[in-house]
Design a protein around this motif. Sequence first.
Motif, PDB file in Angstrom:
ATOM      1  N   SER A 163      90.610 111.800   8.959  1.00 43.89           N
ATOM      2  CA  SER A 163      90.560 110.341   8.850  1.00 43.89           C
ATOM      3  C   SER A 163      89.757 109.950   7.612  1.00 43.89           C
ATOM      4  N   ILE A 164      89.931 108.702   7.183  1.00 47.91           N
ATOM      5  CA  ILE A 164      89.181 108.181   6.032  1.00 47.91           C
ATOM      6  C   ILE A 164      87.687 108.131   6.354  1.00 47.91           C
ATOM      7  N   SER A 165      87.351 107.794   7.612  1.00 47.47           N
ATOM      8  CA  SER A 165      85.930 107.690   7.985  1.00 47.47           C
ATOM      9  C   SER A 165      85.234 109.053   7.866  1.00 47.47           C
ATOM     10  N   LEU A 166      85.942 110.126   8.212  1.00 44.85           N
ATOM     11  CA  LEU A 166      85.365 111.464   8.062  1.00 44.85           C
ATOM     12  C   LEU A 166      85.201 111.817   6.581  1.00 44.85           C
ATOM     13  N   LEU A 167      86.150 111.369   5.765  1.00 45.46           N
ATOM     14  CA  LEU A 167      86.031 111.582   4.317  1.00 45.46           C
ATOM     15  C   LEU A 167      84.800 110.844   3.776  1.00 45.46           C
ATOM     16  N   VAL A 168      84.620 109.595   4.211  1.00 45.56           N
ATOM     17  CA  VAL A 168      83.464 108.807   3.743  1.00 45.56           C
ATOM     18  C   VAL A 168      82.157 109.481   4.156  1.00 45.56           C
ATOM     19  N   ASN A 169      82.107 109.984   5.385  1.00 40.49           N
ATOM     20  CA  ASN A 169      80.900 110.695   5.839  1.00 40.49           C
ATOM     21  C   ASN A 169      80.595 111.896   4.944  1.00 40.49           C
ATOM     22  N   GLN A 170      81.649 112.628   4.570  1.00 40.99           N
ATOM     23  CA  GLN A 170      81.454 113.782   3.704  1.00 40.99           C
ATOM     24  C   GLN A 170      81.001 113.358   2.306  1.00 40.99           C
ATOM     25  N   LEU A 171      81.550 112.250   1.809  1.00 40.31           N
ATOM     26  CA  LEU A 171      81.143 111.755   0.490  1.00 40.31           C
ATOM     27  C   LEU A 171      79.664 111.374   0.483  1.00 40.31           C
ATOM     28  N   LYS A 172      79.195 110.831   1.585  1.00 41.57           N
ATOM     29  CA  LYS A 172      77.765 110.495   1.689  1.00 41.57           C
ATOM     30  C   LYS A 172      76.921 111.765   1.649  1.00 41.57           C
ATOM     31  N   ILE A 173      77.382 112.802   2.330  1.00 42.07           N
ATOM     32  CA  ILE A 173      76.678 114.092   2.305  1.00 42.07           C
ATOM     33  C   ILE A 173      76.704 114.677   0.891  1.00 42.07           C
ATOM     34  N   ASP A 174      77.874 114.580   0.245  1.00 42.95           N
ATOM     35  CA  ASP A 174      78.010 115.077  -1.134  1.00 42.95           C
ATOM     36  C   ASP A 174      77.023 114.366  -2.056  1.00 42.95           C
ATOM     37  N   GLU A 175      76.910 113.059  -1.887  1.00 42.52           N
ATOM     38  CA  GLU A 175      76.009 112.281  -2.745  1.00 42.52           C
ATOM     39  C   GLU A 175      74.558 112.725  -2.543  1.00 42.52           C
ATOM     40  N   ILE A 176      74.170 112.926  -1.294  1.00 44.21           N
ATOM     41  CA  ILE A 176      72.810 113.392  -0.998  1.00 44.21           C
ATOM     42  C   ILE A 176      72.572 114.765  -1.624  1.00 44.21           C
ATOM     43  N   ASN A 177      73.529 115.669  -1.437  1.00 46.68           N
ATOM     44  CA  ASN A 177      73.387 117.021  -1.986  1.00 46.68           C
ATOM     45  C   ASN A 177      73.348 117.015  -3.511  1.00 46.68           C
TER      46      ASN A 177
END
Length: 310
Positions: free
Chosen positions: A287-301
């Motif tokens: 889902s798009i929401s799961l993609l957004v969650n991963q993008l937030k993790i990517d940004e933090i990392n």
Amino acid sequence: MKTIYNTSNFISDTETYVTIGTFDGVHFGHQKIVEKLVFEAKRAQKKSVVLTFFPHPRMVLQKDASVKLINTIDERADLLEKTGLDYLIIHPFSVEFSRMTALEFVRDILVNQLNISKLIIGYDHHFGKNREGNITQLSEYSYVYNFDVEEIPAQDIDEVSVSSTKIRRALESGNLHTANHYLGYPFMLNGTVVNGKKLGGKIGYPTANIAIDEPYKLIPKTGVYVVKSIINECVVFGMMNIGNRPTVDGNYQTIEVHFFDFNEDLYGKKLRIDLLYFLRDEQKFDSISLLVNQLKIDEINAKNYLKNKL
């Protein structure tokens, strides 16, 4: 450094020290050769010249569209300029040029056009029609035309060749750390910002879509990278995705950069993107929401990486 296109456009009253090669990547091994050339030329009060050819011979003779180079020709020129070189000559490689004999190449180009005093050449270098020219012939021609020849030791040339191969393999496998180590600088992509589907902006991660004009430019493994660019003379960091966007049913490869704390119109701008760190492989999310969650993790990392490294 002056960049000259075609040896026929080169004019110098001062004699030259010349080396010949592709110099793709302009990595540590290449830099060592060019720095030697520059040092010896200055000591002898001559001009230093790198003679390179474009397009790549395989593109012309074999019509090989699979040739992938670490640098575009413009990137190669920018990197060589940093070595202190006097002249970079980019000679057009053609079928006609490939038919030039070794004698014609030495006499007509090196001697008559480049005013050569010394040639610094790689071990086991071959040149001219059917690669007939070699160090033995060069030594004979140098005696006739009064210039010196210095052969770079085999181990140094092997080092150059091995390094280029390792860089390409590392980039294709996502091992950016190894690639950048051998290059001595971050691998770069240069392209123009073009219109995309603007999906990133709708989910809070607007991206600049980068179009690479040169089909021969090596594109690294698909995935997410920490990147750096200079925009309007300011350093800007971000994260970049190379891939087919499987979550939104993408069917062709794109290069998209989300810059942190940045909100300017970049359409039509030419950008250089330096790749600093490989974050993760490309993934398909349900889902798009799961993609957004991963993008937030990517940004933090990504920001943690930058915090620790800069």
